[in-house]
Design a protein around this motif. Structure first.
Motif, PDB file in Angstrom:
ATOM      1  N   GLY A   1      27.412  85.898  39.285  1.00 44.47           N
ATOM      2  CA  GLY A   1      28.358  86.730  38.565  1.00 44.47           C
ATOM      3  C   GLY A   1      27.636  87.521  37.492  1.00 44.47           C
ATOM      4  O   GLY A   1      26.772  86.997  36.790  1.00 44.47           O
ATOM      5  N   PHE A   2      27.991  88.795  37.385  1.00 47.58           N
ATOM      6  CA  PHE A   2      27.369  89.691  36.406  1.00 47.58           C
ATOM      7  C   PHE A   2      28.450  90.076  35.396  1.00 47.58           C
ATOM      8  O   PHE A   2      29.371  90.826  35.718  1.00 47.58           O
ATOM      9  CB  PHE A   2      26.822  90.918  37.129  1.00 47.58           C
ATOM     10  N   LEU A   3      28.355  89.517  34.189  1.00 50.16           N
ATOM     11  CA  LEU A   3      29.425  89.642  33.207  1.00 50.16           C
ATOM     12  C   LEU A   3      28.957  90.341  31.940  1.00 50.16           C
ATOM     13  O   LEU A   3      27.785  90.300  31.584  1.00 50.16           O
ATOM     14  CB  LEU A   3      29.965  88.255  32.833  1.00 50.16           C
ATOM     15  N   GLY A   4      29.923  90.939  31.271  1.00 49.51           N
ATOM     16  CA  GLY A   4      29.661  91.577  29.989  1.00 49.51           C
ATOM     17  C   GLY A   4      30.863  92.399  29.582  1.00 49.51           C
ATOM     18  O   GLY A   4      31.647  92.823  30.423  1.00 49.51           O
ATOM     19  N   PRO A   5      31.038  92.638  28.279  1.00 49.72           N
ATOM     20  CA  PRO A   5      32.156  93.466  27.814  1.00 49.72           C
ATOM     21  C   PRO A   5      32.027  94.892  28.345  1.00 49.72           C
ATOM     22  O   PRO A   5      30.971  95.306  28.842  1.00 49.72           O
ATOM     23  CB  PRO A   5      32.019  93.432  26.282  1.00 49.72           C
TER      24      PRO A   5
ATOM     25  N   GLN B   1      35.823  80.464  39.448  1.00 48.65           N
ATOM     26  CA  GLN B   1      36.010  79.820  40.744  1.00 48.65           C
ATOM     27  C   GLN B   1      35.027  80.324  41.795  1.00 48.65           C
ATOM     28  O   GLN B   1      34.838  79.673  42.819  1.00 48.65           O
ATOM     29  CB  GLN B   1      37.432  80.087  41.256  1.00 48.65           C
ATOM     30  N   THR B   2      34.431  81.488  41.551  1.00 47.97           N
ATOM     31  CA  THR B   2      33.622  82.151  42.581  1.00 47.97           C
ATOM     32  C   THR B   2      32.124  82.014  42.352  1.00 47.97           C
ATOM     33  O   THR B   2      31.369  81.703  43.273  1.00 47.97           O
ATOM     34  CB  THR B   2      33.992  83.645  42.650  1.00 47.97           C
ATOM     35  N   ALA B   3      31.688  82.285  41.124  1.00 49.80           N
ATOM     36  CA  ALA B   3      30.250  82.393  40.851  1.00 49.80           C
ATOM     37  C   ALA B   3      29.592  81.034  40.645  1.00 49.80           C
ATOM     38  O   ALA B   3      30.114  80.183  39.924  1.00 49.80           O
ATOM     39  CB  ALA B   3      30.019  83.272  39.634  1.00 49.80           C
ATOM     40  N   ASP B   4      28.430  80.850  41.256  1.00 53.40           N
ATOM     41  CA  ASP B   4      27.613  79.655  41.040  1.00 53.40           C
ATOM     42  C   ASP B   4      26.718  79.828  39.818  1.00 53.40           C
ATOM     43  O   ASP B   4      26.398  78.862  39.123  1.00 53.40           O
ATOM     44  CB  ASP B   4      26.725  79.389  42.263  1.00 53.40           C
ATOM     45  N   HIS B   5      26.320  81.076  39.577  1.00 57.69           N
ATOM     46  CA  HIS B   5      25.372  81.392  38.513  1.00 57.69           C
ATOM     47  C   HIS B   5      25.891  82.617  37.771  1.00 57.69           C
ATOM     48  O   HIS B   5      26.593  83.450  38.348  1.00 57.69           O
ATOM     49  CB  HIS B   5      23.994  81.685  39.117  1.00 57.69           C
ATOM     50  N   LEU B   6      25.556  82.729  36.487  1.00 60.11           N
ATOM     51  CA  LEU B   6      26.012  83.853  35.688  1.00 60.11           C
ATOM     52  C   LEU B   6      24.836  84.546  34.998  1.00 60.11           C
ATOM     53  O   LEU B   6      23.949  83.888  34.450  1.00 60.11           O
ATOM     54  CB  LEU B   6      27.002  83.397  34.614  1.00 60.11           C
ATOM     55  N   VAL B   7      24.866  85.863  35.060  1.00 56.51           N
ATOM     56  CA  VAL B   7      24.005  86.702  34.226  1.00 56.51           C
ATOM     57  C   VAL B   7      24.955  87.454  33.300  1.00 56.51           C
ATOM     58  O   VAL B   7      25.810  88.216  33.756  1.00 56.51           O
ATOM     59  CB  VAL B   7      23.172  87.687  35.060  1.00 56.51           C
TER      60      VAL B   7
ATOM     61  N   GLY C   1      23.669  95.949  26.437  1.00 56.58           N
ATOM     62  CA  GLY C   1      22.491  96.231  27.235  1.00 56.58           C
ATOM     63  C   GLY C   1      21.444  95.140  27.269  1.00 56.58           C
ATOM     64  O   GLY C   1      20.459  95.240  27.996  1.00 56.58           O
ATOM     65  N   ARG C   2      21.645  94.072  26.490  1.00 63.61           N
ATOM     66  CA  ARG C   2      20.652  93.002  26.419  1.00 63.61           C
ATOM     67  C   ARG C   2      21.147  91.740  27.115  1.00 63.61           C
ATOM     68  O   ARG C   2      22.347  91.489  27.185  1.00 63.61           O
ATOM     69  CB  ARG C   2      20.330  92.665  24.960  1.00 63.61           C
ATOM     70  N   LEU C   3      20.209  90.940  27.578  1.00 68.65           N
ATOM     71  CA  LEU C   3      20.550  89.679  28.219  1.00 68.65           C
ATOM     72  C   LEU C   3      21.076  88.701  27.182  1.00 68.65           C
ATOM     73  O   LEU C   3      20.445  88.450  26.161  1.00 68.65           O
ATOM     74  CB  LEU C   3      19.311  89.086  28.914  1.00 68.65           C
ATOM     75  N   VAL C   4      22.246  88.145  27.473  1.00 64.55           N
ATOM     76  CA  VAL C   4      22.864  87.154  26.592  1.00 64.55           C
ATOM     77  C   VAL C   4      22.709  85.758  27.163  1.00 64.55           C
ATOM     78  O   VAL C   4      22.445  84.801  26.445  1.00 64.55           O
ATOM     79  CB  VAL C   4      24.356  87.486  26.373  1.00 64.55           C
ATOM     80  N   ALA C   5      22.872  85.625  28.479  1.00 66.24           N
ATOM     81  CA  ALA C   5      22.762  84.310  29.115  1.00 66.24           C
ATOM     82  C   ALA C   5      22.374  84.487  30.576  1.00 66.24           C
ATOM     83  O   ALA C   5      22.730  85.471  31.221  1.00 66.24           O
ATOM     84  CB  ALA C   5      24.075  83.541  29.006  1.00 66.24           C
ATOM     85  N   ASP C   6      21.643  83.531  31.090  1.00 69.47           N
ATOM     86  CA  ASP C   6      21.227  83.492  32.493  1.00 69.47           C
ATOM     87  C   ASP C   6      21.192  82.024  32.887  1.00 69.47           C
ATOM     88  O   ASP C   6      20.198  81.330  32.684  1.00 69.47           O
ATOM     89  CB  ASP C   6      19.848  84.142  32.647  1.00 69.47           C
TER      90      ASP C   6
END
Length: 310
Positions: free
Chosen positions: A31-35, A192-198, A203-208
């Motif tokens: 999953g690719f998340l962010g505001p 329910q869907t994503a096994d992993h989250l980015v 524009g910056r990485l918050v969590a992986d």
């Protein structure tokens, strides 16, 4: 596999993506998340070679998208479901894409069946609802039977049955060893869907991390317990330095809420003091709560709930 390394995109004085590094592994759903405004769509466009990075790289199995000999057979993408000719039928829209990429036109019927659009294959795409347009966009992404899928808001406009179908379909594709990167603002669905989250913000990485670890590390959890003698249990927990509060469940029965403790610890205390338990469970915060805890400070536009005169 998708490899993003030091990816940066500058638009004048605005840095939309800032030194972003992550990997999307095969066999799982990432999953690719962010505001809004975090840089998700810009990142996806750079992975697909639609935007040129200011710095860094985005590679598909070790090569840039532009160098792929059979791009639709390697990567299927859904970035904008409205990117179609409104006067073409769904079938003809897919046929010209198939013919332009050397894909047998027999595949058109297969993907229309997959996304549930067979009955409207001859209708003009411009008259499709938002959900039907999303299904057609998914059909385009699946046309080349790709190893990698990059999907931006694929469940937007779908009804509950359609959302569930997308979830199960993506899981089946991941189980086949395919690489899947999917963004969505429906955080309950991503949970329910994503096994992993980015997760990115400004524009910056918050969590992986795995979805489980992201929720666990960025939100609190507590134990729910209902017992034969709630007062004895509360005092027993207090003797062990554990703080509890009380609430009523849906049926009006009193139970304790214990913060910062595991079910094993509460169960052991109850056993030691001879208290029978009727309920013992952990209530973990939702992905939405964890997401807001981690990214709230990166939201571009924030509204206040405070009313005038309050």
């Amino acid at each position: 596999m998708i490899e993003v390394r030091g990816l940066t995109k500058q638009y004048g004085n605005v840095r939309a993506v800032d030194d972003l590094t992550f990997t999307v592994q095969p066999g799982i759903i990432t999953g690719f998340l962010g505001p809004n405004g975090a840089g998700k769509s810009t990142t996806m466009r750079m992975i697909l070679g639609l935007d040129t990075p200011t710095a860094g790289s985005a590679l598909i199995d070790g090569a840039p998208y532009s160098s792929l000999k059979n791009p639709l057979g390697k990567v299927g993408a859904l970035l904008d479901a409205k990117a179609l000719h409104p006067n073409r039928s769904a079938a003809n829209h897919l046929k010209w894409i198939a013919q332009a990429n050397g894909i047998p036109t027999s595949r058109v019927r297969e993907v229309l069946d997959l996304v549930g659009l067979s009955k409207v294959a001859s209708k003009k795409a411009g008259g499709f609802s938002l959900g039907m347009g999303q299904r057609l966009g998914l059909a385009c992404a699946l046309l080349g039977d790709p190893e990698i899928l990059i999907l931006d808001e694929p469940v937007n406009g779908l009804d509950p049955e359609g959302i569930r179908w997308v979830r199960e379909f993506l899981r089946a594709l991941a189980a086949q060893g395919r690489t899947i990167l999917v963004s969505s603002h429906l955080l309950s669905e991503m949970a329910q869907t994503a096994d992993h989250l980015v997760v990115i913000g400004q524009g910056r990485l918050v969590a992986d991390s795995s979805t489980y670890d992201f929720i666990k590390q960025n939100s609190s959890s507590h134990v729910i317990v209902r017992a034969s003698d709630i007062d004895v249990l509360a005092n027993s927990l207090a003797d062990q330095g554990l703080v509890s509060s009380r609430e009523l469940d849906e049926e009006g029965r009193e139970r304790l809420i214990v913060e910062g403790v595991s079910t094993d610890q509460v169960g052991q205390v109850a056993f030691s003091y001879g208290v029978s338990l009727f309920e013992l469970s952990e209530r973990r915060a939702s992905l939405e709560e964890a997401f807001m805890e981690m990214t709230g400070h990166t939201v571009q536009y924030q509204a206040s709930l405070k009313q005038e005169g309050a």
